[in-house]
Design a protein around this motif. Structure first.
Motif, PDB file in Angstrom:
ATOM      1  N   ALA A  38       0.839  -1.205   0.000  1.00  0.00           N
ATOM      2  CA  ALA A  38       0.000   0.000   0.000  1.00  0.00           C
ATOM      3  C   ALA A  38       0.874   1.255   0.000  1.00  0.00           C
ATOM      4  O   ALA A  38       0.614   2.207  -0.747  1.00  0.00           O
ATOM      5  CB  ALA A  38      -0.934  -0.007   1.205  1.00  0.00           C
ATOM      6  N   LYS A  39       1.919   1.255   0.813  1.00  0.00           N
ATOM      7  CA  LYS A  39       2.821   2.422   0.897  1.00  0.00           C
ATOM      8  C   LYS A  39       3.543   2.657  -0.422  1.00  0.00           C
ATOM      9  O   LYS A  39       3.620   3.799  -0.891  1.00  0.00           O
ATOM     10  CB  LYS A  39       3.843   2.195   2.027  1.00  0.00           C
ATOM     11  N   ASN A  40       4.064   1.590  -1.035  1.00  0.00           N
ATOM     12  CA  ASN A  40       4.781   1.740  -2.302  1.00  0.00           C
ATOM     13  C   ASN A  40       3.869   2.272  -3.407  1.00  0.00           C
ATOM     14  O   ASN A  40       4.276   3.125  -4.198  1.00  0.00           O
ATOM     15  CB  ASN A  40       5.417   0.414  -2.718  1.00  0.00           C
ATOM     16  N   THR A  41       2.640   1.790  -3.448  1.00  0.00           N
ATOM     17  CA  THR A  41       1.698   2.275  -4.457  1.00  0.00           C
ATOM     18  C   THR A  41       1.321   3.729  -4.176  1.00  0.00           C
ATOM     19  O   THR A  41       1.298   4.565  -5.081  1.00  0.00           O
ATOM     20  CB  THR A  41       0.444   1.393  -4.504  1.00  0.00           C
ATOM     21  N   GLY A  42       1.045   4.042  -2.915  1.00  0.00           N
ATOM     22  CA  GLY A  42       0.736   5.423  -2.546  1.00  0.00           C
ATOM     23  C   GLY A  42       1.882   6.364  -2.865  1.00  0.00           C
ATOM     24  O   GLY A  42       1.672   7.476  -3.357  1.00  0.00           O
ATOM     25  N   ASP A  43       3.096   5.923  -2.619  1.00  0.00           N
ATOM     26  CA  ASP A  43       4.271   6.753  -2.923  1.00  0.00           C
ATOM     27  C   ASP A  43       4.433   6.964  -4.428  1.00  0.00           C
ATOM     28  O   ASP A  43       4.857   8.033  -4.864  1.00  0.00           O
ATOM     29  CB  ASP A  43       5.538   6.141  -2.337  1.00  0.00           C
ATOM     30  N   LEU A  44       4.070   5.950  -5.225  1.00  0.00           N
ATOM     31  CA  LEU A  44       4.104   6.101  -6.685  1.00  0.00           C
ATOM     32  C   LEU A  44       3.093   7.154  -7.131  1.00  0.00           C
ATOM     33  O   LEU A  44       3.398   8.024  -7.943  1.00  0.00           O
ATOM     34  CB  LEU A  44       3.834   4.760  -7.369  1.00  0.00           C
ATOM     35  N   VAL A  45       1.889   7.085  -6.578  1.00  0.00           N
ATOM     36  CA  VAL A  45       0.858   8.081  -6.886  1.00  0.00           C
ATOM     37  C   VAL A  45       1.333   9.465  -6.453  1.00  0.00           C
ATOM     38  O   VAL A  45       1.202  10.447  -7.195  1.00  0.00           O
ATOM     39  CB  VAL A  45      -0.479   7.714  -6.199  1.00  0.00           C
ATOM     40  N   LEU A  46       1.894   9.554  -5.264  1.00  0.00           N
ATOM     41  CA  LEU A  46       2.399  10.823  -4.739  1.00  0.00           C
ATOM     42  C   LEU A  46       3.478  11.398  -5.649  1.00  0.00           C
ATOM     43  O   LEU A  46       3.497  12.599  -5.928  1.00  0.00           O
ATOM     44  CB  LEU A  46       2.950  10.599  -3.330  1.00  0.00           C
ATOM     45  N   SER A  47       4.350  10.547  -6.132  1.00  0.00           N
ATOM     46  CA  SER A  47       5.408  10.974  -7.053  1.00  0.00           C
ATOM     47  C   SER A  47       4.804  11.548  -8.333  1.00  0.00           C
ATOM     48  O   SER A  47       5.261  12.586  -8.835  1.00  0.00           O
ATOM     49  CB  SER A  47       6.309   9.788  -7.376  1.00  0.00           C
TER      50      SER A  47
END
Length: 110
Positions: free
Chosen positions: A75-84
C-alpha cells in the motif's frame, strides 16, 4: 543617546523578524504525504494534502476486482508512486504494469 536609539531600532527589528518568522511557520504549507490504513481485508492508502484527504484508495487500482493490498509495504509503495506522479503534475492513475514493476502482490496467499 545614539547608542540607546541604535539599541531601540535593533530591538524593534529583531522583534519584527521574530513575529514574521512565527507567522511564516504557522502558515507554511504541509507537504503531501502517503498514509497507510488497515481495511477489513488488508490495507489501503490515502494521499493527504494540507491535512485533507485528496485520494483514498481501499483497493488495488487497475485491477478488475476489489482486492485490498496484502501488506502495508504494498500500500505504501503504491501510494508513494501516486504521490510521485502528483508531485510531477502527472495524472495519478496507475496501470497494472506499474504495479507489477514495483512488485505489488495481487494474491495474498502467495
Amino acid at each position: 543617546m545614539k547608542f540607546k536609539r541604535g539599541l531601540l531600532y535593533l530591538g524593534i527589528s529583531l522583534s519584527f523578524m521574530l513575529v514574521a518568522s512565527a507567522i511564516w511557520l504557522a502558515y507554511q504549507e504541509k507537504p503531501l504525504y502517503t498514509h497507510v490504513f488497515k481495511t477489513e481485508t488488508g490495507y489501503g492508502y490515502s494521499i493527504i494534502d494540507h491535512g485533507k484527504i485528496i485520494i483514498k484508495q481501499e483497493y488495488i487500482p487497475a485491477v478488475a476486482s476489489q482486492l485490498s493490498f496484502c501488506s502495508k509495504e504494498d500500500a505504501k509503495n503504491t501510494g508513494d508512486l501516486v504521490l510521485s506522479k502528483i508531485s510531477k503534475r502527472m495524472s495519478p492513475a496507475i496501470t497494472h504494469e506499474e504495479l507489477q514493476k514495483i512488485g505489488i502482490k495481487f494474491n495474498c496467499q502467495n
